[in-house]
Design an enzyme around this catalytic site. Sequence first.
Site, PDB file in Angstrom:
ATOM      1  N   ASP A  27       0.837  -1.195   0.000  1.00 42.89           N
ATOM      2  CA  ASP A  27       0.000   0.000   0.000  1.00 42.89           C
ATOM      3  C   ASP A  27       0.873   1.247   0.000  1.00 42.89           C
ATOM      4  O   ASP A  27       1.827   1.343   0.774  1.00 42.89           O
ATOM      5  CB  ASP A  27      -0.927   0.003   1.217  1.00 42.89           C
TER       6      ASP A  27
ATOM      7  N   HIS B 234      -4.241  14.019   0.663  1.00 45.48           N
ATOM      8  CA  HIS B 234      -4.385  13.122   1.814  1.00 45.48           C
ATOM      9  C   HIS B 234      -3.158  13.213   2.723  1.00 45.48           C
ATOM     10  O   HIS B 234      -3.277  13.376   3.939  1.00 45.48           O
ATOM     11  CB  HIS B 234      -4.587  11.679   1.335  1.00 45.48           C
TER      12      HIS B 234
ATOM     13  N   GLU C  60     -10.253   3.897   3.697  1.00 47.37           N
ATOM     14  CA  GLU C  60      -9.423   4.694   2.798  1.00 47.37           C
ATOM     15  C   GLU C  60      -9.863   4.383   1.379  1.00 47.37           C
ATOM     16  O   GLU C  60      -9.845   3.224   0.952  1.00 47.37           O
ATOM     17  CB  GLU C  60      -7.930   4.392   3.005  1.00 47.37           C
TER      18      GLU C  60
ATOM     19  N   GLU D 278      -9.218   4.075  -2.267  1.00 50.00           N
ATOM     20  CA  GLU D 278      -8.022   3.916  -3.083  1.00 50.00           C
ATOM     21  C   GLU D 278      -8.370   3.177  -4.372  1.00 50.00           C
ATOM     22  O   GLU D 278      -9.435   2.587  -4.498  1.00 50.00           O
ATOM     23  CB  GLU D 278      -6.945   3.091  -2.330  1.00 50.00           C
TER      24      GLU D 278
ATOM     25  N   ASP E 155      -8.946   0.413   1.970  1.00 46.21           N
ATOM     26  CA  ASP E 155      -7.919   0.029   2.938  1.00 46.21           C
ATOM     27  C   ASP E 155      -8.455   0.373   4.340  1.00 46.21           C
ATOM     28  O   ASP E 155      -8.207   1.455   4.870  1.00 46.21           O
ATOM     29  CB  ASP E 155      -6.639   0.814   2.612  1.00 46.21           C
TER      30      ASP E 155
ATOM     31  N   ARG F  63      -7.485   3.776  13.198  1.00 45.42           N
ATOM     32  CA  ARG F  63      -6.647   4.970  13.400  1.00 45.42           C
ATOM     33  C   ARG F  63      -6.014   5.038  14.784  1.00 45.42           C
ATOM     34  O   ARG F  63      -4.906   5.567  14.933  1.00 45.42           O
ATOM     35  CB  ARG F  63      -7.483   6.228  13.181  1.00 45.42           C
TER      36      ARG F  63
ATOM     37  N   GLN G 149      -3.206   2.587  14.797  1.00 40.36           N
ATOM     38  CA  GLN G 149      -2.170   3.142  13.917  1.00 40.36           C
ATOM     39  C   GLN G 149      -1.368   4.244  14.613  1.00 40.36           C
ATOM     40  O   GLN G 149      -0.132   4.270  14.538  1.00 40.36           O
ATOM     41  CB  GLN G 149      -2.846   3.708  12.655  1.00 40.36           C
TER      42      GLN G 149
ATOM     43  N   LYS H   1      -3.746  -1.891   9.729  1.00 40.52           N
ATOM     44  CA  LYS H   1      -4.156  -2.076   8.342  1.00 40.52           C
ATOM     45  C   LYS H   1      -4.339  -3.547   7.999  1.00 40.52           C
ATOM     46  O   LYS H   1      -4.596  -3.876   6.848  1.00 40.52           O
ATOM     47  CB  LYS H   1      -3.080  -1.499   7.413  1.00 40.52           C
TER      48      LYS H   1
ATOM     49  N   THR I 142      -8.684  -5.653   3.671  1.00 40.95           N
ATOM     50  CA  THR I 142      -8.629  -4.734   2.538  1.00 40.95           C
ATOM     51  C   THR I 142      -9.657  -5.253   1.545  1.00 40.95           C
ATOM     52  O   THR I 142      -9.586  -6.413   1.142  1.00 40.95           O
ATOM     53  CB  THR I 142      -7.227  -4.751   1.880  1.00 40.95           C
TER      54      THR I 142
ATOM     55  N   GLU J 298      -9.955  12.421   7.616  1.00 38.23           N
ATOM     56  CA  GLU J 298      -9.895  13.759   7.024  1.00 38.23           C
ATOM     57  C   GLU J 298     -11.261  14.438   7.036  1.00 38.23           C
ATOM     58  O   GLU J 298     -11.369  15.635   7.305  1.00 38.23           O
ATOM     59  CB  GLU J 298      -9.399  13.670   5.583  1.00 38.23           C
TER      60      GLU J 298
HETATM   61 MN    MN Z   1      -3.924   3.135   2.545  1.00 41.05          MN
END
Ligand code: MN
Length: 417
Positions: free
Chosen positions: A124, A131, A197, A199, A229, A233, A236, A249, A253, A359
């Site tokens: 990834d 971002h 996420e 993507e 993804d 948080r 993380q 993560k 996915t 975000e």
């Molecule tokens: Mn990602």
Amino acid sequence: MPLMTSWVPGANSPDTDFPLNNLPYGVFSTDEMDERCGVAIGDMIFDCARAEEEGLIALSDSPLFDVPFWNEVMEAGPEVWAALRARLVELLGDEANRDAVAPLLVPMAEAVLHMPMLVSEYTDFYAGRHHATNVGTMFRGAENALPPNWLHIPIGYNGRASSVVVSGTDVRRPWGQLKSPDHDLPAFLPCRRFDLELEMGAIVGTASEGPVTVTEANEMIFGYVLLNDWSARDIQAWEYQPLGPFQAKATATTISPWIVTRAALEPFKCDTPEREFELLDHLKDAGPMLYDIDLRVTLAPEGKPATEIAHTNYREMYYSSAQQLAHHTTSGCPMTPGDLLGSGTISGAEKHERGSLLELSWGGKEPLTLDSGETRTFLEDGDTLTLTGAALGDGYRIGFGPCTGKVLPALEDPYAR
Ligand code: MN
């Protein structure tokens, strides 16, 4: 490029994700049929396994569709990819083939979709400038938002192929070690800041042994999928220094079920943005390798209608997937058919263009209001997220099919046994 017309029901509709221009590759089953490779066309799926058995597709000495995944076609190489697409256009476009082909069409409504390929490895990246700037501002302040390497290499981490799942698979909220700012020590708890996420995923179709150029890397890409993804948080934030994301993560996915080929996306290619620093030779832009793909995210609370929470475009990326793949090989790292490369979260400049709740809610400080009146900072149990994407042609769309997943509540205690 105009709409290519097909005799298959639904294929000429401006609303379908799957006109003849698209021809994306997936794996399906029905109550009567085991898993097998198929091609989406309008409201139907063309059964490639049976087409090969009956001699309608004959592209190589050894069968390509005797297995329920697309890796054997990938390994057959770009000449076979082009020949297969040309043959599919003949079969599904030319009315003269209708009698032979119609019995091999399965209504999509009767099919279950499966993983389209065996994922050999998953990497990834973090290649969306908006971002990376947003996240960096929240974590390190506006002055240090972009790390010093960011404008020179597409940074990434090696993820887990084992937890890549197809659209429609439920995702259970993980437990993990996290430390809240008002505690001195960490605790083992269910994730409280579960996120998405938005993507794109690039699928590597041919192997490499040594370093490859950006142009060579582009030729290696078999196609693209939408990719979510899922990100914890709070896990993380505690674990990521200095080696990057790990368990945050690794839960899941999700990818969309249809691989949209480079050939289908060719009319929609576009340039990467202006460079602040000239890229070193091995990463230099070598022609347009991004794509104009309209991307949306909806969130539906349990039993409630969906609200669109983000709307952006793949062309916002700073690095193309070809540049990411080229970078991946610089060390001599071999790439193999079925390697999956996540683009990094795709966010635009505007608030509604942000591809993660981190975000959108600015770290949980600015809750979103959904159409149901509920608010969200991060995902709640029972929420269903759906990513959609399409390159928009004149009167038609090259779509990916939905990339969806529902959040299941965390287990009571994963170590209670
Ligand atoms: Mn990602």
